[in-house]
Design a protein around this motif. Structure first.
Motif, PDB file in Angstrom:
ATOM      1  N   TRP A 123      -2.286  -1.709  -6.755  1.00  0.00           N
ATOM      2  CA  TRP A 123      -2.217  -0.455  -6.006  1.00  0.00           C
ATOM      3  C   TRP A 123      -3.303  -0.494  -4.943  1.00  0.00           C
ATOM      4  O   TRP A 123      -4.473  -0.714  -5.241  1.00  0.00           O
TER       5      TRP A 123
ATOM      6  N   LYS B  49      -4.573   1.602  -1.350  1.00  0.00           N
ATOM      7  CA  LYS B  49      -4.496   2.641  -0.328  1.00  0.00           C
ATOM      8  C   LYS B  49      -3.244   3.498  -0.456  1.00  0.00           C
ATOM      9  O   LYS B  49      -2.505   3.715   0.502  1.00  0.00           O
ATOM     10  N   GLY B  50      -3.019   3.963  -1.688  1.00  0.00           N
ATOM     11  CA  GLY B  50      -1.960   4.952  -1.908  1.00  0.00           C
ATOM     12  C   GLY B  50      -0.588   4.403  -2.178  1.00  0.00           C
ATOM     13  O   GLY B  50       0.360   5.186  -2.336  1.00  0.00           O
ATOM     14  N   GLN B  51      -0.446   3.068  -2.257  1.00  0.00           N
ATOM     15  CA  GLN B  51       0.873   2.493  -2.476  1.00  0.00           C
ATOM     16  C   GLN B  51       0.781   1.246  -3.338  1.00  0.00           C
ATOM     17  O   GLN B  51      -0.265   0.591  -3.409  1.00  0.00           O
TER      18      GLN B  51
ATOM     19  N   VAL C 155      -5.409   4.944 -11.215  1.00  0.00           N
ATOM     20  CA  VAL C 155      -5.398   5.689  -9.955  1.00  0.00           C
ATOM     21  C   VAL C 155      -6.040   7.064 -10.145  1.00  0.00           C
ATOM     22  O   VAL C 155      -6.763   7.554  -9.267  1.00  0.00           O
TER      23      VAL C 155
ATOM     24  N   HIS D 249      -9.323   8.317  -8.015  1.00  0.00           N
ATOM     25  CA  HIS D 249      -9.334   9.567  -7.248  1.00  0.00           C
ATOM     26  C   HIS D 249     -10.182  10.640  -7.914  1.00  0.00           C
ATOM     27  O   HIS D 249      -9.940  11.837  -7.718  1.00  0.00           O
TER      28      HIS D 249
ATOM     29  N   TRP E 246      -5.019  14.296  -9.274  1.00  0.00           N
ATOM     30  CA  TRP E 246      -3.712  13.685  -9.039  1.00  0.00           C
ATOM     31  C   TRP E 246      -2.922  14.599  -8.113  1.00  0.00           C
ATOM     32  O   TRP E 246      -2.651  15.749  -8.460  1.00  0.00           O
ATOM     33  N   GLU E 247      -2.580  14.073  -6.957  1.00  0.00           N
ATOM     34  CA  GLU E 247      -1.832  14.843  -5.967  1.00  0.00           C
ATOM     35  C   GLU E 247      -2.462  16.220  -5.753  1.00  0.00           C
ATOM     36  O   GLU E 247      -1.803  17.259  -5.840  1.00  0.00           O
TER      37      GLU E 247
ATOM     38  N   ASP F 143     -10.411   1.025  -2.420  1.00  0.00           N
ATOM     39  CA  ASP F 143      -9.222   1.853  -2.704  1.00  0.00           C
ATOM     40  C   ASP F 143      -8.160   1.016  -3.420  1.00  0.00           C
ATOM     41  O   ASP F 143      -6.989   0.994  -3.043  1.00  0.00           O
TER      42      ASP F 143
END
Length: 414
Positions: A104, A106-108, A289, A293, A297-298, A376
């Motif tokens: 994972w 940078k967000g993907q 993840v 973060h 989460w989101e 990241d």
């Protein structure tokens, strides 16, 4: 096996009777006491364990549904990590007897690879990846106000330990392996409290009543399954909810993660929190993840602010271990799992991690989730034991290889 709501409510209602329950059934004057080791289920488990613990059969299992609306993590059609680095990482994972590799960045998802017979939905045995999940569950219970702080003594939740050395263990000590309980070790003795506290259908009762203390809580690093398994009991008593159900509804579902199964000590009994739940690799990647973060989460905060910082802070007794997670710096070539003066495997790091802030999940058979905040990046590897080095092939598992290869392969921004 589903969750029994009636059993949960009943368990909450009879918390004040737990001391009597832990004492076991009453015996008449004419009834000879039955040794715990005479239990046929326990003896069967022990017979397999002492022969080859890697083939231990985890039964019974409780179903943990996970998110009902699961969708895959977003993937990157053109990753910021070079294709050559991704191919090198995949080749290494394949050579090391892996079943899953997830990257994972940078967000993907930059890479998702699975071995033969495994897919993104296949539950995989977690080994000690369960321990950081237990630490996350504690953080969630603190966020919900069910546990006051990491420094709360466990006697607040397990009142039968009030006034004892074991009762002075703080919640944080269960997570950072400074409980003062005996080191993890192997014994074929059916009367060993180490075996009873792991394999018995009453494993929690044995941990509370008879698992040995060897030091005052907070003074000695002593890696063991017993304190990690006691986390589940603390959460159950603090929340009035089964540990497996709590993790499912308060951690997995908010992450949109797939579920799996949790190992129970007996049908309808307690879930092990220190070992051996079975979840898809992608679920463990999501946990990484979440910590990357800072517990959100989101844009939804699941863990208290500052909790992840505490997770990734070592102790004077072991600067490489925080709350259920390992810490990459300071560099050591071979880092042990147990206490520095105890025998056991020492995992190779051929070089320092290129991200000095890296921390990771690390379980038996080199199951890892690397979390590199400075890049990241989250890197997961799950699978069986890597091949042992031989004269013909001296290569061995290297904890720093995957994440450093991927960091070196990151493309410079234009």
């Amino acid at each position: 096996m589903g969750f029994r709501h009636k059993r949960r409510h009943a368990r909450t209602a009879v918390t004040t009777l737990l001391c009597a329950a832990l004492a076991g059934p009453a015996l008449s004057a004419d009834t000879p006491p039955t040794k715990p080791s005479d239990d046929p289920v326990y003896r069967e488990r022990l017979d397999v364990y002492v022969t080859d613990y890697s083939k231990f059969v985890y039964t019974p299992m409780a179903q943990v549904p996970g998110a009902p609306d699961w969708t895959p993590l977003p993937s990157a059609p053109d990753s910021a990590i070079s294709q050559a680095a991704l191919e090198k990482a995949t080749d290494y994972a394949r050579r090391m007897n892996s079943t899953a590799l997830i990257v994972w960045h940078k967000g993907q998802v930059a890479l998702e690879w699975y071995g033969e017979g495994v897919t993104h939905t296949t539950p995989l045995v977690s080994k000690s990846l369960s321990k950081p999940l237990a630490a996350i569950a504690v953080g969630r219970a603190i966020a919900l106000g069910k546990i006051t702080s990491l420094d709360q003594p466990i006697a607040d939740f397990i009142p039968e330990l009030a006034g004892t050395q074991k009762g002075r263990i703080k919640v944080r000590h269960l997570l950072d392996m400074r409980s003062g309980m005996q080191h993890q070790s192997f014994s074929p003795d059916p009367e060993s409290p180490l075996n009873l506290g792991f394999l018995s259908p009453e494993h929690t009762r044995h941990i509370i009543a008879s698992y040995p203390m060897i030091a005052e809580p907070g003074t000695l690093y002593s890696y063991a399954n017993a304190p990690a398994d006691l986390v589940g009991e603390v959460i159950t008593r603090a929340t009035g909810r089964d540990y497996a159900e709590f993790v499912d509804t308060e951690v997995l579902r908010p992450l949109g993660a797939m579920g799996g199964t949790f190992w129970l000590n007996r049908p309808g009994g307690e879930a092990h929190s220190g070992c051996c739940m079975m979840l898809p690799a992608e679920t463990f990647a999501r946990l990484g993840v979440l910590l990357l973060h800072d517990g959100t989460w989101e844009e939804t905060r699941l863990l208290p602010e500052g909790y992840v910082a505490q997770m990734r802070t070592g102790t004077p007794q072991n600067p490489h271990f925080g709350l259920g997670v390992w810490i990459g710096a300071p560099y050591v070539e071979r880092r042990p799992f147990g206490a520095p003066d105890q025998p056991g495997p020492r995992v190779l790091h051929s070089e320092p991690y290129l991200d000095p802030d890296l921390f990771l999940f690390d379980g038996n058979a080199d199951q890892i989730v690397d979390i590199a905040p400075g890049h990241d990046l989250v890197v997961l590897r799950m699978g069986g034991n890597p091949p042992r080095p031989t004269e013909e092939n001296p290569e061995e598992w290297d904890n720093s290889y995957l994440v450093n290869t991927l960091i070196r392969g990151m493309k410079s921004p234009e």
